[in-house]
Design an enzyme around this catalytic site. Sequence first.
Site, PDB file in Angstrom:
ATOM      1  N   LYS A  56      37.335  43.055  29.612  1.00  0.00           N
ATOM      2  CA  LYS A  56      37.763  41.843  28.931  1.00  0.00           C
ATOM      3  C   LYS A  56      37.547  42.011  27.441  1.00  0.00           C
ATOM      4  O   LYS A  56      36.482  42.445  27.010  1.00  0.00           O
ATOM      5  CB  LYS A  56      36.985  40.642  29.453  1.00  0.00           C
ATOM      6  CG  LYS A  56      37.481  39.356  28.848  1.00  0.00           C
ATOM      7  CD  LYS A  56      37.185  38.139  29.666  1.00  0.00           C
ATOM      8  CE  LYS A  56      38.000  36.999  29.099  1.00  0.00           C
ATOM      9  NZ  LYS A  56      37.553  35.709  29.544  1.00  0.00           N
ATOM     10  N   SER A  69      38.593  29.251  34.368  1.00  0.00           N
ATOM     11  CA  SER A  69      37.435  30.057  33.957  1.00  0.00           C
ATOM     12  C   SER A  69      36.444  29.245  33.132  1.00  0.00           C
ATOM     13  O   SER A  69      36.846  28.519  32.217  1.00  0.00           O
ATOM     14  CB  SER A  69      37.894  31.235  33.087  1.00  0.00           C
ATOM     15  OG  SER A  69      38.421  32.250  33.880  1.00  0.00           O
ATOM     16  N   ARG A 119      47.242  40.444  36.506  1.00  0.00           N
ATOM     17  CA  ARG A 119      46.739  40.221  35.148  1.00  0.00           C
ATOM     18  C   ARG A 119      47.347  41.264  34.237  1.00  0.00           C
ATOM     19  O   ARG A 119      47.189  42.462  34.471  1.00  0.00           O
ATOM     20  CB  ARG A 119      45.212  40.356  35.179  1.00  0.00           C
ATOM     21  CG  ARG A 119      44.496  40.057  33.891  1.00  0.00           C
ATOM     22  CD  ARG A 119      42.992  39.996  34.171  1.00  0.00           C
ATOM     23  NE  ARG A 119      42.244  39.512  33.030  1.00  0.00           N
ATOM     24  CZ  ARG A 119      41.710  40.291  32.108  1.00  0.00           C
ATOM     25  NH1 ARG A 119      41.854  41.600  32.208  1.00  0.00           N
ATOM     26  NH2 ARG A 119      41.052  39.774  31.103  1.00  0.00           N
TER      27      ARG A 119
HETATM   28  N1  TZP Z   1      36.854  37.679  32.923  1.00  0.00           N
HETATM   29  C1  TZP Z   1      35.549  37.708  32.756  1.00  0.00           C
HETATM   30  S1  TZP Z   1      34.922  39.262  33.011  1.00  0.00           S
HETATM   31  C2  TZP Z   1      36.459  39.889  33.371  1.00  0.00           C
HETATM   32  C3  TZP Z   1      37.390  38.890  33.258  1.00  0.00           C
HETATM   33  C4  TZP Z   1      38.824  39.025  33.467  1.00  0.00           C
HETATM   34  C5  TZP Z   1      36.700  41.321  33.721  1.00  0.00           C
HETATM   35  C6  TZP Z   1      36.039  41.737  34.989  1.00  0.00           C
HETATM   36  O1  TZP Z   1      36.200  43.107  35.196  1.00  0.00           O
HETATM   37  P1  TZP Z   1      35.044  44.011  35.848  1.00  0.00           P
HETATM   38  O2  TZP Z   1      35.535  45.420  35.717  1.00  0.00           O
HETATM   39  O3  TZP Z   1      34.924  43.607  37.284  1.00  0.00           O
HETATM   40  O4  TZP Z   1      33.796  43.758  35.048  1.00  0.00           O
END
Ligand code: TZP
Length: 179
Positions: free
Chosen positions: A112, A83, A14
């Site tokens: 995010k 998603s 990502r």
């Molecule tokens: N999509 C929804 S939450 C997220 C993404 C890419 C980030 C998740 O990161 P973390 O640190 O596990 O909360």
Amino acid sequence: MELIFGGCTVLQYRNKNGSAGEMLRQALALKIMTAVGDVKLIMNDRADLCLAVKFDGVHVGQEDLPPSSVRRIIGPDCWLGYSTHHPQQVSEGDQTSADYLAIGPVFATSNKDKPDPVVGLEGVHRARQLTRKPLVAIGGITRANAASVIEAGADSVAMISDLLRDPRKSAEEFFRILR
Ligand code: TZP
Ligand code: MG
């Protein structure tokens, strides 16, 4: 590599800021680096880069190309993840050719930009009722709360921050908790 040694079986590449060229180079490096292990590699957002580096799949969100278009690009064999953030999206996602759906953010996350509202364990439970596709929960998931997320109906969880501090140790601990 530490994540793989710790037992992680699926890794997503990502990169929200890199150029296409930079992403290509980094993804290729990741592919070469992980070739020794038995790990599936998923490209975030970009079907073209998934094909270019021969990853195992691509993951798209609500603002990327829709699953039907992505499927046309990647063909039947690559994994396609999609998603979702609320029940209607889960139901719509269920009707697509996605191989798995993600639901989240389950809890507050700092990884995010402009995250959708948290869905909580209730959102995971609701999603479980709306699809039989594999359900990956994401957002604020930690070793401390992962078991409750699985209990709520997720088949697996995706994590960033809680795995990063000491990746191998954190991953090992995570799998010990779930087994
Ligand atoms: N999509 C929804 S939450 C997220 C993404 C890419 C980030 C998740 O990161 P973390 O640190 O596990 O909360
Ligand atoms: Mg995306």
